[in-house]
Design an enzyme around this catalytic site. Structure first.
Site, PDB file in Angstrom:
ATOM      1  N   THR A 108      -9.073   0.061  -9.868  1.00  0.00           N
ATOM      2  CA  THR A 108      -8.503  -1.106  -9.197  1.00  0.00           C
ATOM      3  C   THR A 108      -8.663  -2.330 -10.077  1.00  0.00           C
ATOM      4  O   THR A 108      -9.558  -2.403 -10.912  1.00  0.00           O
ATOM      5  CB  THR A 108      -9.211  -1.335  -7.846  1.00  0.00           C
ATOM      6  OG1 THR A 108      -9.105  -0.149  -7.064  1.00  0.00           O
ATOM      7  CG2 THR A 108      -8.605  -2.487  -7.072  1.00  0.00           C
TER       8      THR A 108
ATOM      9  N   THR B 207      -4.043  -1.400  -7.385  1.00  0.00           N
ATOM     10  CA  THR B 207      -4.877  -0.214  -7.591  1.00  0.00           C
ATOM     11  C   THR B 207      -4.048   1.049  -7.808  1.00  0.00           C
ATOM     12  O   THR B 207      -2.919   1.153  -7.317  1.00  0.00           O
ATOM     13  CB  THR B 207      -5.809   0.007  -6.380  1.00  0.00           C
ATOM     14  OG1 THR B 207      -6.638   1.139  -6.615  1.00  0.00           O
ATOM     15  CG2 THR B 207      -5.019   0.214  -5.104  1.00  0.00           C
TER      16      THR B 207
ATOM     17  N   ARG C 261       0.840  -1.197   0.000  1.00  0.00           N
ATOM     18  CA  ARG C 261       0.000   0.000   0.000  1.00  0.00           C
ATOM     19  C   ARG C 261       0.876   1.248   0.000  1.00  0.00           C
ATOM     20  O   ARG C 261       1.903   1.314   0.687  1.00  0.00           O
ATOM     21  CB  ARG C 261      -0.870  -0.011   1.250  1.00  0.00           C
ATOM     22  CG  ARG C 261      -1.920   1.090   1.349  1.00  0.00           C
ATOM     23  CD  ARG C 261      -2.975   0.945   0.309  1.00  0.00           C
ATOM     24  NE  ARG C 261      -4.204   1.679   0.679  1.00  0.00           N
ATOM     25  CZ  ARG C 261      -5.103   2.066  -0.201  1.00  0.00           C
ATOM     26  NH1 ARG C 261      -4.927   1.803  -1.484  1.00  0.00           N
ATOM     27  NH2 ARG C 261      -6.199   2.699   0.185  1.00  0.00           N
TER      28      ARG C 261
ATOM     29  N   SER D 214      -7.870   0.684   3.134  1.00  0.00           N
ATOM     30  CA  SER D 214      -8.327   0.135   1.868  1.00  0.00           C
ATOM     31  C   SER D 214      -9.479  -0.828   2.112  1.00  0.00           C
ATOM     32  O   SER D 214      -9.704  -1.285   3.241  1.00  0.00           O
ATOM     33  CB  SER D 214      -7.185  -0.614   1.181  1.00  0.00           C
ATOM     34  OG  SER D 214      -7.642  -1.309   0.038  1.00  0.00           O
ATOM     35  N   SER D 215     -10.203  -1.148   1.039  1.00  0.00           N
ATOM     36  CA  SER D 215     -11.240  -2.180   1.082  1.00  0.00           C
ATOM     37  C   SER D 215     -10.785  -3.462   0.393  1.00  0.00           C
ATOM     38  O   SER D 215     -11.560  -4.421   0.308  1.00  0.00           O
ATOM     39  CB  SER D 215     -12.506  -1.667   0.384  1.00  0.00           C
ATOM     40  OG  SER D 215     -13.054  -0.576   1.065  1.00  0.00           O
TER      41      SER D 215
ATOM     42  N   ASP E 197      -7.838   8.123  -0.238  1.00  0.00           N
ATOM     43  CA  ASP E 197      -8.476   7.082   0.568  1.00  0.00           C
ATOM     44  C   ASP E 197      -8.400   7.398   2.061  1.00  0.00           C
ATOM     45  O   ASP E 197      -9.006   6.699   2.880  1.00  0.00           O
ATOM     46  CB  ASP E 197      -7.834   5.718   0.303  1.00  0.00           C
ATOM     47  CG  ASP E 197      -8.446   5.030  -0.900  1.00  0.00           C
ATOM     48  OD1 ASP E 197      -9.436   5.545  -1.438  1.00  0.00           O
ATOM     49  OD2 ASP E 197      -7.928   3.974  -1.308  1.00  0.00           O
TER      50      ASP E 197
ATOM     51  N   GLY F 137     -13.383  -2.351  -7.064  1.00  0.00           N
ATOM     52  CA  GLY F 137     -14.606  -1.565  -6.986  1.00  0.00           C
ATOM     53  C   GLY F 137     -14.782  -0.824  -5.686  1.00  0.00           C
ATOM     54  O   GLY F 137     -15.895  -0.727  -5.167  1.00  0.00           O
ATOM     55  N   GLY F 138     -13.679  -0.321  -5.122  1.00  0.00           N
ATOM     56  CA  GLY F 138     -13.775   0.518  -3.940  1.00  0.00           C
ATOM     57  C   GLY F 138     -14.400  -0.168  -2.758  1.00  0.00           C
ATOM     58  O   GLY F 138     -14.129  -1.334  -2.466  1.00  0.00           O
TER      59      GLY F 138
END
Length: 584
Positions: free
Chosen positions: A404, A422, A118, A468-469, A444, A490-491
């Site tokens: 992403t 992403t 990340r 993050s998701s 984010d 997709g977030g």
């Protein structure tokens, strides 16, 4: 994988979770998909578990790049790296070396390893980064475009760390498919063309990008045009020769830092030292038991594992298999469990290096049973709040990644890779360096750093990684054998896409392609969003009668998966995307 995953694998927390996170009593007694069986029962050490390995990715050119590496004898890790690099070329709106991601790896013995690539905020960034002069949050588009939103990219560091541990082929070999695509060209697909047209505010922001993807009239090049990106080909050739150091030190690092700093109006300009100091982190992989299955996903700073696992375990008291996918009551139950899981996610999940994240408490089976007991089959909850005390923390919200991609690999030896990559929004920050787009991952973070004088867990801080998701996920059967590898893009919808696929395969016994085709219901708060144009729209009256405010919505959906079926691999891509699965 070429080396054991047991070496320095987990912190004690992860081991405790893997052993002790058992949910309610199982209501299903047979695995959805068969455990892997050797092709030859007389197999010896080193004999192939599967006749062929497989790659599932959101673009067929990228899936073929990974499959090509498998054919050359590469590991699942090798193939995943080649897929990520190829996506940089053919899916520039979504992922690549200008961004970051999370990688979940497993060997044939079921040992899990997770890697955090990340992006990080520049060291000088402050919690007020996304506030205007009057202290109000910036409009999202203002925050995104330019250097303010760019985090230090992590994809190459992640790839290098994973390859050093588990690569079989030389590092440079993994770059060849992507180099060829960038140098020789690739055909602009419908999805790529639409992204260039719909997101021109970022796609065409940088002169470098306009020269590659847009015509002199300012419009995207026509559908079917062969796109060549010689600057990216040169960057990939340099990285193939120099390794990760070629990204984080030297001319490319200087170009990135200079460009980002020049387009950052205030608050913590990026420096070469920020880039040189980046490191991929090995994190505890989080596992829990759902019915008879062991499910593992990515922990903080991703909210993937806690949200997916909580949603599932909270549902164990309900017979989803008997209700089936055409039952409005089943989708009501899924919505209620999502609401509970997202309430905890929004309050607690952030970078664990900066904020204490109560992972063990959030995934404690007794706690999740209590949360699940709040769900009624006959009526929606009036109000949902986080279920644990959170001294010193305030609820924080912010935009989530939409640019992403996810891809999965299983090689012949049974090693698996599940990687979500992403650059955040479509075409990231709009800035380009070395022929690739730079992320806008810092959006984010929660834009508002505190509420009522209480700090928000996911606020901006120097060196911090935004929440993050992303939810790369692995599933094991009661015999400990790998059954399913899945993930999504997709977030904030990523955990619900993954959960929907898991319920489809494990509870509703659907083949992998049918599970990925299931509609998506997204309920992160009081409103239930159902996928527009799906069969869930017909259930709106029934869901409304159960007490839900419901609306049909377009959502950015893209899931990829591979399942083990009767000792063979069966993969699929989301039918909403251009995704495919390709065997070696």
């Amino acid at each position: 994988m070429s080396r054991s995953l047991t070496r320095g694998l987990f912190a004690p927390l992860a081991l405790t979770l893997a052993l002790n996170l058992a949910g309610c009593a199982a209501t299903s007694t047979s695995p959805t998909i068969a455990a892997p069986a050797p092709v030859n029962s007389a197999s010896a050490p080193g004999h192939a578990v599967f006749e062929k390995g497989m790659v599932s990715a959101a673009d067929p050119r990228a899936a073929e790049a990974g499959a090509r590496i498998l054919r050359q004898g590469g590991s699942a890790t090798d193939a995943a790296i080649a897929t990520m690099l190829a996506l940089t070329v053919v899916e520039p709106q979504s992922s690549g070396i200008g961004g970051g991601g999370f990688l979940l790896l497993a060997d044939e013995q079921g040992q899990i390893e997770s890697w955090d690539g990340r992006e990080t905020a520049p060291a000088a960034a402050t919690p007020r980064r996304f506030l205007d002069a009057s202290g109000q949050p910036l409009p999202f588009r203002t925050a995104v475009i330019g250097g303010r939103s760019v985090g230090v990219p992590g994809s190459i560091a992640l790839a290098a760390s994973a390859h050093a541990a588990h690569g079989r082929l030389p590092w440079a070999t993994l770059f060849q498919p992507a180099i060829e695509l960038a140098r020789d060209g690739f055909v602009l697909s419908r999805r790529g063309h639409d992204a260039l047209a719909n997101s021109a505010h970022t796609g065409a922001h940088d002169p470098q990008a306009r020269a590659i993807f847009y015509g002199v009239d300012g419009k995207p090049l026509p559908l079917g045009t062969t796109i060549r990106n010689p600057a990216l080909a040169g960057t990939l050739e340099m990285l193939a020769a120099k390794g990760a150091e070629g990204f984080y030190k030297g001319e490319l690092a200087r170009e990135i830092a200079t460009k980002v700093a020049a387009e950052t109006p205030a608050d913590g300009k990026m420096t070469e030292a920020d880039i040189a100091g980046f490191a991929a982190r090995q994190r505890p992989g989080l596992c829990a038991k759902y019915r008879v299955y062991r499910i593992c996903s990515m922990g903080p700073p991703s909210s993937g594992a806690t949200t997916v696992l909580a949603t599932l375990v909270q549902l164990e008291g309900f017979d989803l298999a008997a209700l089936g996918p055409d039952s409005a009551k089943a989708w009501h139950l899924i919505a209620e469990s999502q609401r509970l899981a997202y309430a905890d996610r929004d309050l607690f999940l952030a970078d664990p290096d900066f904020v204490p994240v109560p992972v063990k408490a959030l995934l404690d089976p007794a706690y999740l049973r209590r949360r699940g007991a709040l769900i009624s089959a006959d009526r929606a909850m009036t109000k949902v709040t986080a279920g644990l005390p959170a001294p010193g923390l305030a609820l924080g919200e912010g935009p989530e990644e939409h640019g992403t991609s996810h891809f999965v690999v299983i090689d012949r030896q049974g090693n698996a890779a599940s990687w979500t990559s992403t650059i955040e929004s479509a075409f990231g920050s709009g800035l380009m360096a070395g022929g690739f787009y730079l992320n806008n991952e810092l959006t984010d973070f929660s834009f508002v750093p505190e509420k009522d004088g209480v700090p928000v867990a996911n606020r901006v801080e120097g060196g911090k990684r935004p929440r993050s998701s992303m939810a790369p996920t692995l599933v094991y059967g009661p015999d400990g054998k790998l059954l399913f590898v899945v993930g999504a893009a997709g977030g904030a919808t990523i955990p619900v896409q993954v959960t929907r696929a898991l319920i489809g395969v494990l509870d509703w016994k659907l083949p992998v392609d049918k599970a990925l085709a299931l509609p998506v219901l997204f309920a992160p708060g009081d409103t239930v969003n159902v996928e527009k144009g799906s069969r869930l729209e017909a259930m709106i009256p029934a869901l409304t009668a159960l007490g839900h405010p419901v609306k049909a919505a377009q959502m950015p959906l893209k899931t990829n998966a591979i399942a083990v079926v009767d000792g063979r691999l069966a993969g699929a891509g989301d039918p909403r995307s251009e995704g495919v699965a390709i065997a070696e």
